[in-house]
Design an enzyme around this catalytic site. Structure first.
Site, PDB file in Angstrom:
ATOM      1  N   TRP A 151       0.827  -1.212   0.000  1.00  0.00           N
ATOM      2  CA  TRP A 151       0.000   0.000   0.000  1.00  0.00           C
ATOM      3  C   TRP A 151       0.859   1.259   0.000  1.00  0.00           C
ATOM      4  CZ3 TRP A 151      -4.334  -0.964  -1.982  1.00  0.00           C
ATOM      5  CH2 TRP A 151      -5.053  -2.119  -1.669  1.00  0.00           C
ATOM      6  N   ASP A 196      -1.342   6.754   6.250  1.00  0.00           N
ATOM      7  CA  ASP A 196      -2.412   5.864   5.804  1.00  0.00           C
ATOM      8  C   ASP A 196      -2.671   4.896   6.950  1.00  0.00           C
ATOM      9  OD1 ASP A 196      -4.046   3.924   4.775  1.00  0.00           O
ATOM     10  OD2 ASP A 196      -2.755   3.393   3.079  1.00  0.00           O
ATOM     11  N   LYS A 245     -11.908  -1.628   6.988  1.00  0.00           N
ATOM     12  CA  LYS A 245     -11.151  -2.598   7.767  1.00  0.00           C
ATOM     13  C   LYS A 245     -11.569  -2.535   9.229  1.00  0.00           C
ATOM     14  CE  LYS A 245      -8.485  -3.111   3.980  1.00  0.00           C
ATOM     15  NZ  LYS A 245      -7.580  -2.193   3.387  1.00  0.00           N
TER      16      LYS A 245
HETATM   17  C1  LIG Z   1      -7.056  -1.756   2.142  1.00  0.00           C
HETATM   18  C2  LIG Z   1      -6.004  -0.715   2.209  1.00  0.00           C
HETATM   19  C3  LIG Z   1      -5.918   0.306   1.251  1.00  0.00           C
HETATM   20  C4  LIG Z   1      -6.844   0.392   0.072  1.00  0.00           C
HETATM   21  O1  LIG Z   1      -8.043   0.891   0.490  1.00  0.00           O
HETATM   22  P1  LIG Z   1      -9.225   1.250  -0.561  1.00  0.00           P
HETATM   23  O2  LIG Z   1     -10.206   1.866   0.376  1.00  0.00           O
HETATM   24  O3  LIG Z   1      -9.675  -0.042  -1.145  1.00  0.00           O
HETATM   25  O4  LIG Z   1      -8.704   2.192  -1.558  1.00  0.00           O
HETATM   26  C5  LIG Z   1      -4.939   1.258   1.414  1.00  0.00           C
HETATM   27  N1  LIG Z   1      -4.081   1.217   2.443  1.00  0.00           N
HETATM   28  C6  LIG Z   1      -4.128   0.240   3.380  1.00  0.00           C
HETATM   29  C7  LIG Z   1      -3.144   0.240   4.496  1.00  0.00           C
HETATM   30  C8  LIG Z   1      -5.090  -0.754   3.280  1.00  0.00           C
HETATM   31  O5  LIG Z   1      -5.140  -1.719   4.212  1.00  0.00           O
END
Ligand SMILES: *Cc1c(COP(=O)(O)O)cnc(C)c1O
Length: 361
Positions: free
Chosen positions: A103, A173, A197
């Site tokens: 990511w 993030d 998540k």
């Molecule tokens: C799942 C995830 C993403 C992607 O998220 P989307 O909402 O599908 O764009 C980005 N960063 C991390 C750390 C993730 O776990």
């Protein structure tokens, strides 16, 4: 009552039972409203109360000061990979990226389209089994920001504390460990997290942004991509994901009811220790992440060979332990045990592991 299994999915992921029950109860008609949350106007007083309560409760949970805006946007964390550089990477400037997994790499890829980037640390050569140490960073004091990923969903590593970046704005993030532990928000310039998540269903992304970082956007920037558009309209520039925000609001209320993020963190530590102790107590299972980099959200581990891993997943699924297959870039198993994942599920996995080793070890 339909039977529920233990859902170890990495995302979208398990939600608190009480949240699902309340949403189910109110789905036909919100109390006193006579309509479902799926049917109300996003300009109604009812929805105004919902989005304000969601924001207020998250502010309470994280103790967020008035120096920060809190936004509910769409496009997932993936759109933030673009919005961050489009808004914060100034012309002629540069941005620092710490690469700890797939990511982070995806975020870097989008920033490269916008301007100059620097990889200030990466653990890719070790298949991202650890978080880099402060002494490994090659930070630029001139950078517009430093970006990192607090929890690496795929590899099962997690920062134990924030990287130190001086006065450069820190961007995080936090998609897969948001609201899992207390944070000192004042250390951050911007935090973003897709809800699916640890915070709600898919469809909404939370952004916490320090007010001074919300700049006048350049005229060529699309309206929807400017943070200013959304701060000025309190996330209501266009139709927001009403239902997703409603669920986030219920999840925030659930967290406050538990006692807040200190309590949540303790519960997450207990669950994590149970599972890691099971992994460490035998040679049969091997954790992917180095011990000091282990994630309390995603626990990644291997078995002696791939055939046994396949067999494990198959038999675990048959016993009501779902979603344990690891991501292809790590292989093996991944148990995602987010906030709402019950301790009983971890205990069930641990006894399954013991039994599986007894039969196959
Ligand atoms: C799942 C995830 C993403 C992607 O998220 P989307 O909402 O599908 O764009 C980005 N960063 C991390 C750390 C993730 O776990």
């Amino acid at each position: 009552m339909t039977e529920r299994i233990f859902n170890f999915s990495a995302g979208p992921a398990v939600l608190p039972m009480s949240v699902l029950e309340e949403a189910q109860r109110d789905l036909i008609s919100l109390p006193g409203v006579g309509m479902s949350v799926l049917e109300i106007s996003h300009r109604s007083k009812t929805f105004e109360d919902i989005i304000e309560a969601a924001e207020a409760d998250i502010r309470k949970l994280y103790n967020i000061s008035d120096n920060y805006h809190l936004l509910f946007l769409q496009g997932g964390a993936s759109l933030q990979f673009s919005m961050v550089p489009l808004n914060l990477l100034e012309k002629g400037g540069q941005a620092d990226y710490i690469i700890t997994g797939a990511w982070s790499k995806a975020a870097l890829k989008e920033a490269k389209k916008v301007g100059q980037t620097n990889v200030v640390a990466t653990t890719e050569a070790e298949n991202f089994r650890r978080i880099p140490k402060q002494s490994e960073f090659n930070l630029n004091s001139e950078a517009c920001y430093v970006h990192y990923t607090s929890n690496n969903t795929i590899f099962g590593t997690q920062w134990q504390s924030e990287p130190e970046v001086g006065s450069v704005p820190l961007i995080c993030d936090a998609s897969s460990d948001v609201l899992s532990r207390p944070l000192d928000i004042d250390k951050y310039g911007l935090i973003y997290a897709g809800a699916q998540k640890n915070m709600g269903p898919a469809g909404v992304t939370m952004v916490i942004i320090r007010k001074d970082l919300v700049k006048e956007p350049s005229p060529e920037l699309a309206t929807m991509l400017a943070y200013k558009t959304h701060t000025e309209t309190k996330s209501l520039y266009n139709t927001p994901p009403v239902f997703s925000i409603y669920i986030v609001r219920l999840v925030a209320k659930w967290l406050l009811g538990l006692g807040g993020l200190e309590v949540m963190e303790k519960m997450n530590q207990e669950k994590g220790h149970l599972l890691y102790d099971a992994i460490d107590s035998t040679e049969f299972y091997k954790g992917h992440a180095e011990k000091d980099s282990r994630s309390l959200m995603n626990v990644t581990f291997r078995l002696p060979n791939e055939d046994l891993e396949k067999k494990f997943v198959k038999e675990a699924t048959a016993s009501g332990l779902d979603g344990l297959k690891g991501h292809r870039s790590v292989g093996g198993l991944r148990a995602s045990i987010y906030n709402a994942f019950p301790k009983e599920g971890v205990e069930a996995l641990v006894s399954f592991m013991k039994e599986f080793e007894r039969k196959n070890g």
